[in-house]
Design a protein around this motif. Structure first.
Motif, PDB file in Angstrom:
ATOM      1  N   GLY A 216       0.694  -1.076  -0.057  1.00 34.65           N
ATOM      2  CA  GLY A 216       0.059  -0.036   0.068  1.00 34.65           C
ATOM      3  C   GLY A 216       0.808   1.104   0.104  1.00 34.65           C
ATOM      4  O   GLY A 216       2.175   1.351   0.050  1.00 34.65           O
ATOM      5  N   GLY A 217       0.166   2.439  -0.026  1.00 38.40           N
ATOM      6  CA  GLY A 217       0.880   3.514   0.093  1.00 38.40           C
ATOM      7  C   GLY A 217      -0.138   4.902  -0.566  1.00 38.40           C
ATOM      8  O   GLY A 217      -1.238   4.707  -0.360  1.00 38.40           O
ATOM      9  N   THR A 218       0.531   5.822  -0.852  1.00 36.17           N
ATOM     10  CA  THR A 218      -0.274   7.083  -1.579  1.00 36.17           C
ATOM     11  C   THR A 218       0.392   7.338  -2.956  1.00 36.17           C
ATOM     12  O   THR A 218       0.952   8.437  -2.899  1.00 36.17           O
ATOM     13  CB  THR A 218      -0.163   8.193  -0.476  1.00 36.17           C
ATOM     14  OG1 THR A 218       1.257   8.507  -0.224  1.00 36.17           O
ATOM     15  CG2 THR A 218      -0.804   7.891   0.980  1.00 36.17           C
ATOM     16  N   PRO A 219       0.162   6.653  -3.707  1.00 37.04           N
ATOM     17  CA  PRO A 219       0.574   6.924  -5.373  1.00 37.04           C
ATOM     18  C   PRO A 219       0.370   8.132  -5.884  1.00 37.04           C
ATOM     19  O   PRO A 219       0.955   8.787  -6.898  1.00 37.04           O
ATOM     20  CB  PRO A 219      -0.261   5.667  -6.000  1.00 37.04           C
ATOM     21  CG  PRO A 219      -1.382   5.279  -5.295  1.00 37.04           C
ATOM     22  CD  PRO A 219      -0.927   5.622  -3.885  1.00 37.04           C
ATOM     23  N   HIS A 220      -0.727   9.015  -5.517  1.00 41.93           N
ATOM     24  CA  HIS A 220      -1.037  10.244  -6.289  1.00 41.93           C
ATOM     25  C   HIS A 220      -0.094  11.312  -5.643  1.00 41.93           C
ATOM     26  O   HIS A 220       0.021  12.405  -6.367  1.00 41.93           O
ATOM     27  CB  HIS A 220      -2.444  10.761  -5.691  1.00 41.93           C
ATOM     28  CG  HIS A 220      -2.567  10.917  -4.144  1.00 41.93           C
ATOM     29  ND1 HIS A 220      -2.999  10.016  -3.353  1.00 41.93           N
ATOM     30  CD2 HIS A 220      -2.715  12.323  -3.754  1.00 41.93           C
ATOM     31  CE1 HIS A 220      -2.903  10.679  -2.043  1.00 41.93           C
ATOM     32  NE2 HIS A 220      -2.960  12.081  -2.344  1.00 41.93           N
ATOM     33  N   LEU A 221       0.682  10.888  -4.666  1.00 45.39           N
ATOM     34  CA  LEU A 221       1.855  12.046  -4.424  1.00 45.39           C
ATOM     35  C   LEU A 221       3.109  11.673  -5.100  1.00 45.39           C
ATOM     36  O   LEU A 221       4.073  12.535  -5.005  1.00 45.39           O
ATOM     37  CB  LEU A 221       2.092  11.767  -2.693  1.00 45.39           C
ATOM     38  CG  LEU A 221       0.992  12.143  -1.857  1.00 45.39           C
ATOM     39  CD1 LEU A 221       1.506  11.740  -0.425  1.00 45.39           C
ATOM     40  CD2 LEU A 221       0.371  13.474  -1.930  1.00 45.39           C
ATOM     41  N   ASP A 222       3.161  10.599  -5.990  1.00 49.77           N
ATOM     42  CA  ASP A 222       4.441  10.252  -6.627  1.00 49.77           C
ATOM     43  C   ASP A 222       4.808  11.360  -7.469  1.00 49.77           C
ATOM     44  O   ASP A 222       3.949  12.085  -8.246  1.00 49.77           O
ATOM     45  CB  ASP A 222       4.293   8.912  -7.282  1.00 49.77           C
ATOM     46  CG  ASP A 222       4.158   7.979  -6.483  1.00 49.77           C
ATOM     47  OD1 ASP A 222       4.619   8.057  -5.231  1.00 49.77           O
ATOM     48  OD2 ASP A 222       3.949   6.695  -6.779  1.00 49.77           O
ATOM     49  N   ARG A 223       6.206  11.994  -7.728  1.00 51.90           N
ATOM     50  CA  ARG A 223       6.590  12.810  -8.566  1.00 51.90           C
ATOM     51  C   ARG A 223       6.289  14.099  -8.083  1.00 51.90           C
ATOM     52  O   ARG A 223       6.294  15.093  -8.939  1.00 51.90           O
ATOM     53  CB  ARG A 223       6.072  12.577 -10.128  1.00 51.90           C
ATOM     54  CG  ARG A 223       6.442  11.144 -10.499  1.00 51.90           C
ATOM     55  CD  ARG A 223       5.998  10.913 -11.926  1.00 51.90           C
ATOM     56  NE  ARG A 223       6.240   9.407 -12.295  1.00 51.90           N
ATOM     57  CZ  ARG A 223       5.337   8.725 -12.336  1.00 51.90           C
ATOM     58  NH1 ARG A 223       4.220   8.937 -11.640  1.00 51.90           N
ATOM     59  NH2 ARG A 223       5.545   7.517 -12.633  1.00 51.90           N
ATOM     60  N   GLU A 224       5.796  14.333  -6.769  1.00 49.81           N
ATOM     61  CA  GLU A 224       5.320  15.621  -6.624  1.00 49.81           C
ATOM     62  C   GLU A 224       5.848  16.040  -5.241  1.00 49.81           C
ATOM     63  O   GLU A 224       6.198  17.062  -4.985  1.00 49.81           O
ATOM     64  CB  GLU A 224       3.652  15.477  -6.104  1.00 49.81           C
ATOM     65  CG  GLU A 224       2.860  15.517  -7.281  1.00 49.81           C
ATOM     66  CD  GLU A 224       2.656  16.691  -8.382  1.00 49.81           C
ATOM     67  OE1 GLU A 224       3.075  17.807  -7.705  1.00 49.81           O
ATOM     68  OE2 GLU A 224       2.690  16.412  -9.521  1.00 49.81           O
ATOM     69  N   TYR A 225       6.309  14.987  -4.503  1.00 46.42           N
ATOM     70  CA  TYR A 225       7.201  15.245  -3.089  1.00 46.42           C
ATOM     71  C   TYR A 225       8.387  14.474  -3.116  1.00 46.42           C
ATOM     72  O   TYR A 225       8.526  13.629  -3.700  1.00 46.42           O
ATOM     73  CB  TYR A 225       6.381  14.967  -1.974  1.00 46.42           C
ATOM     74  CG  TYR A 225       5.094  15.933  -1.953  1.00 46.42           C
ATOM     75  CD1 TYR A 225       5.062  17.097  -0.964  1.00 46.42           C
ATOM     76  CD2 TYR A 225       3.737  15.505  -2.459  1.00 46.42           C
ATOM     77  CE1 TYR A 225       3.622  17.753  -0.876  1.00 46.42           C
ATOM     78  CE2 TYR A 225       2.656  16.407  -2.588  1.00 46.42           C
ATOM     79  CZ  TYR A 225       2.811  17.397  -1.757  1.00 46.42           C
ATOM     80  OH  TYR A 225       1.555  18.242  -1.626  1.00 46.42           O
ATOM     81  N   THR A 226       9.385  15.107  -2.538  1.00 42.23           N
ATOM     82  CA  THR A 226      10.692  14.314  -2.360  1.00 42.23           C
ATOM     83  C   THR A 226      10.631  13.466  -1.140  1.00 42.23           C
ATOM     84  O   THR A 226      10.258  13.621  -0.060  1.00 42.23           O
ATOM     85  CB  THR A 226      11.734  15.455  -1.745  1.00 42.23           C
ATOM     86  OG1 THR A 226      12.179  16.395  -2.892  1.00 42.23           O
ATOM     87  CG2 THR A 226      13.062  14.811  -1.532  1.00 42.23           C
ATOM     88  N   VAL A 227      10.776  12.069  -1.720  1.00 42.59           N
ATOM     89  CA  VAL A 227      10.749  10.923  -0.736  1.00 42.59           C
ATOM     90  C   VAL A 227      12.276  10.647  -0.462  1.00 42.59           C
ATOM     91  O   VAL A 227      13.289  10.373  -1.347  1.00 42.59           O
ATOM     92  CB  VAL A 227      10.353   9.660  -1.410  1.00 42.59           C
ATOM     93  CG1 VAL A 227      10.369   8.457  -0.599  1.00 42.59           C
ATOM     94  CG2 VAL A 227       8.800   9.772  -2.001  1.00 42.59           C
ATOM     95  N   PHE A 228      12.794  10.797   0.882  1.00 43.29           N
ATOM     96  CA  PHE A 228      14.038  10.744   1.281  1.00 43.29           C
ATOM     97  C   PHE A 228      14.427   9.856   2.296  1.00 43.29           C
ATOM     98  O   PHE A 228      15.585   9.892   2.458  1.00 43.29           O
ATOM     99  CB  PHE A 228      14.608  12.357   1.708  1.00 43.29           C
ATOM    100  CG  PHE A 228      14.073  12.676   2.898  1.00 43.29           C
ATOM    101  CD1 PHE A 228      14.693  12.638   4.356  1.00 43.29           C
ATOM    102  CD2 PHE A 228      12.798  13.303   2.903  1.00 43.29           C
ATOM    103  CE1 PHE A 228      14.044  12.995   5.452  1.00 43.29           C
ATOM    104  CE2 PHE A 228      12.264  14.034   4.102  1.00 43.29           C
ATOM    105  CZ  PHE A 228      12.932  13.663   5.371  1.00 43.29           C
TER     106      PHE A 228
END
Length: 281
Positions: A216-228
């Protein structure tokens, strides 16, 4: 000869020191009243990693809260600058480090930020971060471009041949049976795309599809916020924080944190927590 031996010895020590440094990493521990969250931060987002470690070493995260909590979405905290009473207009930011290989599956750590309307470069807040909880997704739902599908449906149902679909769509919407409505739209996606010669899908890698289906996760945030970064132990603690009773997304009982960092061998991190570092090519 002695000078040559001394020089070689110094070189050996330097190489050994560098090698040891490369074989170590920072282990992050976020302590809360629900328990501890253990995490590592990614080398390919160096600005965010260095900033987080600097704040943690200085104790600036301590006594901040998980101040925004949304069940089945994420838990957000680390508001250092409000704690330090720094005016919002003076809050520092970090340049975005948004990478295609870093996506929002459960347990990922990402940087909060202001919206695109006032932050078109997607620069991150200088301290606030969130940990992804999210939910699972079937492949059909995950790979559908819903805004595009919604627009296409409104065009498609105007066709005389699609009068029954229009009636069913209107009925489900009027009754607010939104889950059934979504199922209906998904079942018609490929048919509508072919009829109107449109692309109604989004591209995801097999790795992403599997991760969002299983973890699971929150795919709609992909390419929008920095995952670090990534939680490597203590996801149950994240679940407990996410389940906190809230008022306007703020926990009714504060969930305070203390954050510490320790530099330990990557081998130990793998042995204790099962985290696998990517192989150096």
């Amino acid at each position: 000869m002695n000078k040559l031996i001394q020089g070689l010895s110094i070189c050996f020590l330097l190489v050994s020191t560098l090698a040891c440094g490369q074989n170590k990493d920072y282990l992050i521990t976020i302590s809360t009243r629900h328990g501890e969250i253990k995490a590592i931060l990614f080398d390919d987002t160096p600005k965010h990693k260095d900033n987080f470690i600097s704040l943690a070493k200085a104790g600036r995260f301590d006594s901040t809260q998980f101040h925004r909590v949304i069940q089945n979405f994420m838990v957000q905290g680390g508001d250092v600058f409000t704690k330090e009473e720094l005016p919002a207009e003076k809050w520092p930011t970090i340049p975005a480090e948004i990478l295609p290989n870093r996506f929002h599956r459960k347990g990922m750590i990402a940087a909060a930020r202001q919206g695109n309307n006032i932050n078109p470069t997607r620069a991150s807040n200088g301290s606030q971060f969130y940990i992804v909880q999210g939910r699972t997704y079937e492949e059909l739902e995950l790979t559908t471009d819903f805004p595009a599908l919604q627009k296409a449906v409104l065009q498609y149902v105007q066709l005389e041949s699609q009068r029954p679909l229009k009636e069913e769509y209107n009925r489900l919407y009027a009754e607010q049976k939104l889950d059934s409505l979504m199922t209906l739209l998904l079942s018609k996606r490929d048919e509508i795309a072919k009829s109107l010669n449109l692309t109604l899908t989004k591209n995801y890698t097999p790795e992403q599809i599997e991760a969002y289906a299983k973890m699971g996760g929150t795919p709609h945030l992909d390419r929008e916020y920095t995952v670090f970064g990534e939680v490597i132990a203590g996801l149950d603690v994240v679940e407990k924080i996410a389940a906190e009773p809230t008022t306007r997304e703020v926990p009714n009982s504060p969930v305070l944190m203390q954050v510490k960092v320790e530099r330990i061998s990557k081998k130990k991190i793998t042995q204790q927590y099962g985290y696998r570092y990517p192989e150096v090519k």
